[in-house]
Design a protein around this motif. Sequence first.
Motif, PDB file in Angstrom:
ATOM      1  N   LYS A   1      37.730 -29.986 -20.045  1.00  0.00           N
ATOM      2  CA  LYS A   1      36.650 -30.891 -20.026  1.00  0.00           C
ATOM      3  C   LYS A   1      35.421 -30.433 -20.382  1.00  0.00           C
ATOM      4  O   LYS A   1      34.653 -31.162 -21.329  1.00  0.00           O
ATOM      5  CB  LYS A   1      36.720 -31.792 -18.583  1.00  0.00           C
ATOM      6  N   ILE A   2      35.002 -29.445 -19.851  1.00  0.00           N
ATOM      7  CA  ILE A   2      33.616 -28.770 -19.826  1.00  0.00           C
ATOM      8  C   ILE A   2      33.622 -28.316 -21.268  1.00  0.00           C
ATOM      9  O   ILE A   2      32.540 -28.458 -21.915  1.00  0.00           O
ATOM     10  CB  ILE A   2      33.345 -27.738 -18.770  1.00  0.00           C
ATOM     11  N   MET A   3      34.600 -27.433 -21.683  1.00  0.00           N
ATOM     12  CA  MET A   3      34.399 -27.126 -23.115  1.00  0.00           C
ATOM     13  C   MET A   3      34.407 -28.107 -23.955  1.00  0.00           C
ATOM     14  O   MET A   3      33.519 -27.974 -24.988  1.00  0.00           O
ATOM     15  CB  MET A   3      35.851 -26.270 -23.383  1.00  0.00           C
ATOM     16  N   SER A   4      35.029 -29.431 -23.773  1.00  0.00           N
ATOM     17  CA  SER A   4      35.112 -30.257 -25.003  1.00  0.00           C
ATOM     18  C   SER A   4      33.747 -31.200 -24.757  1.00  0.00           C
ATOM     19  O   SER A   4      33.367 -31.559 -25.833  1.00  0.00           O
ATOM     20  CB  SER A   4      36.232 -31.351 -24.309  1.00  0.00           C
ATOM     21  N   GLU A   5      33.180 -31.182 -23.710  1.00  0.00           N
ATOM     22  CA  GLU A   5      31.754 -31.742 -23.640  1.00  0.00           C
ATOM     23  C   GLU A   5      30.866 -31.178 -24.643  1.00  0.00           C
ATOM     24  O   GLU A   5      30.098 -31.650 -25.212  1.00  0.00           O
ATOM     25  CB  GLU A   5      31.078 -31.788 -22.148  1.00  0.00           C
ATOM     26  N   GLU A   6      30.876 -29.744 -24.583  1.00  0.00           N
ATOM     27  CA  GLU A   6      30.003 -28.964 -25.378  1.00  0.00           C
ATOM     28  C   GLU A   6      30.356 -29.274 -27.038  1.00  0.00           C
ATOM     29  O   GLU A   6      29.163 -29.413 -27.885  1.00  0.00           O
ATOM     30  CB  GLU A   6      30.225 -27.433 -25.176  1.00  0.00           C
ATOM     31  N   ILE A   7      31.736 -29.509 -27.401  1.00  0.00           N
ATOM     32  CA  ILE A   7      32.097 -29.744 -28.786  1.00  0.00           C
ATOM     33  C   ILE A   7      31.727 -31.141 -29.126  1.00  0.00           C
ATOM     34  O   ILE A   7      31.063 -31.355 -30.204  1.00  0.00           O
ATOM     35  CB  ILE A   7      33.413 -29.300 -28.838  1.00  0.00           C
TER      36      ILE A   7
ATOM     37  N   THR B   1      38.139 -16.888 -26.859  1.00  0.00           N
ATOM     38  CA  THR B   1      38.638 -16.690 -25.319  1.00  0.00           C
ATOM     39  C   THR B   1      37.877 -16.021 -24.492  1.00  0.00           C
ATOM     40  O   THR B   1      36.953 -15.333 -24.905  1.00  0.00           O
ATOM     41  CB  THR B   1      40.088 -16.109 -25.292  1.00  0.00           C
ATOM     42  N   SER B   2      38.090 -16.132 -23.162  1.00  0.00           N
ATOM     43  CA  SER B   2      37.574 -15.189 -22.408  1.00  0.00           C
ATOM     44  C   SER B   2      38.309 -14.068 -22.395  1.00  0.00           C
ATOM     45  O   SER B   2      39.295 -13.918 -22.862  1.00  0.00           O
ATOM     46  CB  SER B   2      37.744 -15.807 -20.730  1.00  0.00           C
ATOM     47  N   ASP B   3      37.738 -13.010 -22.002  1.00  0.00           N
ATOM     48  CA  ASP B   3      38.259 -11.747 -21.933  1.00  0.00           C
ATOM     49  C   ASP B   3      39.405 -11.530 -20.793  1.00  0.00           C
ATOM     50  O   ASP B   3      39.342 -11.205 -19.782  1.00  0.00           O
ATOM     51  CB  ASP B   3      37.300 -10.479 -21.700  1.00  0.00           C
TER      52      ASP B   3
ATOM     53  N   PHE C   1      33.568 -18.830 -18.162  1.00  0.00           N
ATOM     54  CA  PHE C   1      32.397 -19.632 -18.601  1.00  0.00           C
ATOM     55  C   PHE C   1      32.759 -20.739 -19.710  1.00  0.00           C
ATOM     56  O   PHE C   1      32.485 -20.214 -21.200  1.00  0.00           O
ATOM     57  CB  PHE C   1      31.277 -18.678 -19.004  1.00  0.00           C
ATOM     58  N   PRO C   2      33.400 -21.811 -19.353  1.00  0.00           N
ATOM     59  CA  PRO C   2      33.830 -22.863 -20.363  1.00  0.00           C
ATOM     60  C   PRO C   2      32.565 -23.362 -21.249  1.00  0.00           C
ATOM     61  O   PRO C   2      32.962 -23.609 -22.220  1.00  0.00           O
ATOM     62  CB  PRO C   2      34.283 -23.871 -19.287  1.00  0.00           C
ATOM     63  N   THR C   3      31.430 -23.480 -20.452  1.00  0.00           N
ATOM     64  CA  THR C   3      30.401 -23.737 -21.371  1.00  0.00           C
ATOM     65  C   THR C   3      30.057 -22.973 -22.602  1.00  0.00           C
ATOM     66  O   THR C   3      29.743 -23.568 -23.732  1.00  0.00           O
ATOM     67  CB  THR C   3      28.855 -24.336 -20.425  1.00  0.00           C
ATOM     68  N   GLU C   4      30.091 -21.857 -22.506  1.00  0.00           N
ATOM     69  CA  GLU C   4      29.882 -20.712 -23.436  1.00  0.00           C
ATOM     70  C   GLU C   4      30.823 -20.957 -24.410  1.00  0.00           C
ATOM     71  O   GLU C   4      30.845 -20.666 -25.585  1.00  0.00           O
ATOM     72  CB  GLU C   4      29.787 -19.247 -23.030  1.00  0.00           C
ATOM     73  N   ILE C   5      32.293 -20.762 -24.032  1.00  0.00           N
ATOM     74  CA  ILE C   5      33.219 -21.057 -24.970  1.00  0.00           C
ATOM     75  C   ILE C   5      33.176 -22.302 -25.842  1.00  0.00           C
ATOM     76  O   ILE C   5      33.405 -22.079 -26.893  1.00  0.00           O
ATOM     77  CB  ILE C   5      34.645 -21.018 -24.284  1.00  0.00           C
ATOM     78  N   GLY C   6      33.012 -23.390 -25.198  1.00  0.00           N
ATOM     79  CA  GLY C   6      32.589 -24.730 -26.179  1.00  0.00           C
ATOM     80  C   GLY C   6      31.495 -24.424 -27.199  1.00  0.00           C
ATOM     81  O   GLY C   6      31.693 -24.749 -28.174  1.00  0.00           O
ATOM     82  N   SER C   7      30.625 -24.004 -26.595  1.00  0.00           N
ATOM     83  CA  SER C   7      29.306 -23.607 -27.722  1.00  0.00           C
ATOM     84  C   SER C   7      29.651 -22.918 -28.734  1.00  0.00           C
ATOM     85  O   SER C   7      29.279 -23.046 -29.658  1.00  0.00           O
ATOM     86  CB  SER C   7      28.158 -23.073 -26.834  1.00  0.00           C
ATOM     87  N   GLU C   8      30.462 -21.498 -28.374  1.00  0.00           N
ATOM     88  CA  GLU C   8      30.986 -20.882 -29.609  1.00  0.00           C
ATOM     89  C   GLU C   8      31.979 -21.575 -30.385  1.00  0.00           C
ATOM     90  O   GLU C   8      31.931 -21.325 -31.840  1.00  0.00           O
ATOM     91  CB  GLU C   8      31.773 -19.576 -28.929  1.00  0.00           C
ATOM     92  N   ALA C   9      32.974 -22.593 -30.016  1.00  0.00           N
ATOM     93  CA  ALA C   9      33.594 -23.068 -30.749  1.00  0.00           C
ATOM     94  C   ALA C   9      32.905 -24.054 -31.546  1.00  0.00           C
ATOM     95  O   ALA C   9      33.109 -24.348 -32.848  1.00  0.00           O
ATOM     96  CB  ALA C   9      34.714 -23.812 -29.677  1.00  0.00           C
ATOM     97  N   ALA C  10      31.934 -24.735 -31.258  1.00  0.00           N
ATOM     98  CA  ALA C  10      31.156 -25.847 -31.902  1.00  0.00           C
ATOM     99  C   ALA C  10      30.583 -25.089 -33.033  1.00  0.00           C
ATOM    100  O   ALA C  10      30.322 -25.477 -34.247  1.00  0.00           O
ATOM    101  CB  ALA C  10      30.097 -26.541 -30.876  1.00  0.00           C
TER     102      ALA C  10
ATOM    103  N   LEU D   1      35.364 -12.598 -27.812  1.00  0.00           N
ATOM    104  CA  LEU D   1      35.681 -12.589 -26.311  1.00  0.00           C
ATOM    105  C   LEU D   1      34.442 -12.846 -25.500  1.00  0.00           C
ATOM    106  O   LEU D   1      33.469 -12.254 -25.611  1.00  0.00           O
ATOM    107  CB  LEU D   1      35.958 -11.013 -26.041  1.00  0.00           C
ATOM    108  N   VAL D   2      34.420 -13.833 -24.811  1.00  0.00           N
ATOM    109  CA  VAL D   2      33.470 -13.879 -23.814  1.00  0.00           C
ATOM    110  C   VAL D   2      33.489 -13.300 -22.422  1.00  0.00           C
ATOM    111  O   VAL D   2      34.654 -13.468 -21.895  1.00  0.00           O
ATOM    112  CB  VAL D   2      33.424 -15.825 -23.576  1.00  0.00           C
ATOM    113  N   PRO D   3      32.898 -12.422 -22.232  1.00  0.00           N
ATOM    114  CA  PRO D   3      32.836 -11.826 -20.845  1.00  0.00           C
ATOM    115  C   PRO D   3      33.168 -12.582 -19.580  1.00  0.00           C
ATOM    116  O   PRO D   3      32.637 -13.745 -19.414  1.00  0.00           O
ATOM    117  CB  PRO D   3      31.519 -10.991 -20.735  1.00  0.00           C
ATOM    118  N   VAL D   4      33.795 -12.064 -18.603  1.00  0.00           N
ATOM    119  CA  VAL D   4      34.228 -12.577 -17.304  1.00  0.00           C
ATOM    120  C   VAL D   4      33.368 -11.860 -16.346  1.00  0.00           C
ATOM    121  O   VAL D   4      33.064 -10.461 -16.553  1.00  0.00           O
ATOM    122  CB  VAL D   4      35.476 -12.465 -17.016  1.00  0.00           C
ATOM    123  N   LYS D   5      33.234 -12.379 -15.035  1.00  0.00           N
ATOM    124  CA  LYS D   5      32.521 -11.502 -13.984  1.00  0.00           C
ATOM    125  C   LYS D   5      33.452 -11.971 -12.552  1.00  0.00           C
ATOM    126  O   LYS D   5      33.858 -12.936 -12.458  1.00  0.00           O
ATOM    127  CB  LYS D   5      31.172 -12.136 -13.797  1.00  0.00           C
ATOM    128  N   LEU D   6      33.295 -10.644 -11.747  1.00  0.00           N
ATOM    129  CA  LEU D   6      34.102 -11.027 -10.404  1.00  0.00           C
ATOM    130  C   LEU D   6      33.077 -11.644  -9.502  1.00  0.00           C
ATOM    131  O   LEU D   6      32.089 -11.533  -9.465  1.00  0.00           O
ATOM    132  CB  LEU D   6      34.220  -9.615 -10.028  1.00  0.00           C
TER     133      LEU D   6
END
Length: 324
Positions: free
Chosen positions: A58-64, A144-146, A278-287, A304-309
């Motif tokens: 949903k969050i990815m799609s909102e960005e697109i 994708t995320s890493d 980070f779905p917002t960043e993935i969506g933005s990159e896709a757009a 590749l979108v970095p991930v964090k612990l």
Amino acid sequence: MQKNYSRLFWSVLIIVNIVLTGIFIFAGTDGADYSVNQKKNSYLIGVSYMTMNNEFYKIMSEEINARVDAEGDRMILRDPALDADRQITQIGEMLDAGIDVLVITPVDWESLTSVLKRAKAEGVYVVVVDSNVYDEELADCTITSDNYNAGRIVGEYFLTQCQKADLVILTHETAKSGQDRVQGFMDAVEGHSGIKVVQRIECEGQTEIAMPKLQEAVQSGLAFDSVFCLNDLAAVGVVAALDERQMLDEVQVYGVDASPDSKALIYEGMMKASAAQFPTEIGSEAADAIYQLLNGGGVSDHILVPVKLITRENVEEFGIDRWQ
């Protein structure tokens, strides 16, 4: 101190998530109007995630959506609901409708080759998000995320918490993202003789599948003290099953996503850790990729979108009640 969430609490949580998801699905697929700012000769963007019962999409799609609307173009969103054949049919229908770009998260990463070949033959750009397709030559851009690193950093943290463990792994074998996360985790713990995988459980990354399957494992007498889940929807189901049996003090749960639900569980001490996507960043990159392709520009084959612990020590820095 661990909160004692009741079975009723978890049942309500799952029901609420399903209800809210249903509202989004109907709004996203049938009720949304993307034509307010529609331009003459507008582009048509087709979107098919693997499921819409995950707020991540949903969050990815909102960005697109926001970018497509701002550009005056149109969008078709379809929900295959984790059914690979349904996804293929829906993509075919979107191609029949004349889409210019297809945004896709595959239900089964090996199943889409034929329909994606059709898309390429018809001059449709293909942007893959979140999880890879089998034949990456058919994708103009994969974002994708890493995922491998997500599993790896959780595995490395896991080793700081225990040197001996009887481990259950929850998987989603038809999703490349799930495969990569599990592989990253397993590579991190490989060679540690005290770590033993006692069972792998296929759950499709779904709460409503993970919970009863973990319950079945407990009821069967399986001895385990740690669980790694390919995503946090599965982890929420695992925590619910363990909480029902009052086993959370003796079993550690790890996941991937850092969803709001899992961050709340980490904060309460009911989960140990998760790798944040980070779905917002993935969506933005896709757009961005969509409009670079439509405007004749170049795009990277892979982003590749970095991930964090995320652990108890830093969870509040990421905002417990929202996605990153």
